[in-house]
Design a protein around this motif. Structure first.
Motif, short mmCIF file in Angstrom:
data_model
loop_
_atom_site.label_atom_id
_atom_site.label_comp_id
_atom_site.label_asym_id
_atom_site.label_seq_id
_atom_site.Cartn_x
_atom_site.Cartn_y
_atom_site.Cartn_z
N ASN A 1 -1.20 -75.98 -13.13
CA ASN A 1 -0.89 -74.85 -14.17
C ASN A 1 -2.09 -73.97 -15.32
O ASN A 1 -1.34 -72.69 -15.69
N HIS A 2 -3.20 -74.76 -14.84
CA HIS A 2 -4.12 -72.81 -14.99
C HIS A 2 -4.07 -71.86 -14.84
O HIS A 2 -3.96 -70.86 -15.48
N GLU A 3 -4.02 -71.65 -13.69
CA GLU A 3 -3.16 -70.43 -13.16
C GLU A 3 -1.47 -69.51 -13.58
O GLU A 3 -1.52 -68.79 -13.47
N PHE A 4 -0.96 -70.93 -13.78
CA PHE A 4 0.46 -70.89 -14.01
C PHE A 4 0.55 -69.37 -15.22
O PHE A 4 0.93 -69.22 -15.12
N GLY A 5 -0.38 -70.63 -16.22
CA GLY A 5 -0.87 -69.43 -17.23
C GLY A 5 -1.31 -68.88 -17.59
O GLY A 5 -0.45 -67.64 -18.19
N HIS A 6 -2.09 -67.81 -16.53
CA HIS A 6 -2.47 -66.80 -16.03
C HIS A 6 -1.05 -65.80 -15.89
O HIS A 6 -0.89 -65.02 -16.66
N ALA A 7 -0.24 -66.07 -14.82
CA ALA A 7 0.80 -65.04 -14.51
C ALA A 7 1.73 -65.28 -15.70
O ALA A 7 1.96 -64.46 -15.83
N HIS B 1 -6.84 -65.31 -21.97
CA HIS B 1 -6.81 -65.31 -21.05
C HIS B 1 -7.21 -66.74 -20.36
O HIS B 1 -6.40 -67.76 -19.41
N GLU B 2 -8.28 -66.88 -20.36
CA GLU B 2 -9.04 -67.88 -20.00
C GLU B 2 -8.08 -69.47 -20.92
O GLU B 2 -7.95 -70.40 -19.62
N PHE B 3 -8.24 -68.52 -21.95
CA PHE B 3 -7.54 -70.23 -22.78
C PHE B 3 -6.29 -70.54 -22.54
O PHE B 3 -5.91 -71.37 -23.00
ZN ZN Z 1 -8.76 -68.86 -14.93
#
Ligand code: ZN
Length: 89
Positions: free
Chosen positions: A46-52, A73-75
């Motif tokens: 889900n973290h990586e999906f948030g970036h996308a 972006h990390e947030f």
């Molecule tokens: Zn990240």
């Protein structure tokens, strides 16, 4: 547009969103308890999906050279993981 998932992209303690291939790349590594596949962690996925998602909504944020934009972006990645954790019973 589709987002590709690569569950075993390679060896390493890492996972990332790759804009060029529009994919989420997940790596694996060996820990004391055995093999760890980062693709099996909902927090990481889900973290990586948030970036996308953020890249889809605000593509110029990905190109910024400012540290604050990278931090945002990390947030968004962390917030996405947090919200999905609340949703998971
Ligand atoms: Zn990240």
């Amino acid at each position: 547009n589709r987002l590709l998932l690569v569950p075993t992209a390679g060896y390493g303690e890492n996972a990332y969103y790759d804009r060029m291939s529009k994919s989420l790349q997940f790596y694996w590594f060996v820990a004391d308890a055995g093999r760890v596949n980062t693709c099996e962690s909902s927090d990481i996925v889900n973290h990586e999906f948030g970036h996308a998602v953020l890249d889809g909504l605000r593509p110029y944020y990905f190109e910024s050279i400012l540290n604050e934009t990278g931090a945002f972006h990390e947030f968004m990645g962390d917030l996405t993981a947090l919200l999905m954790a609340f949703r998971n019973n």
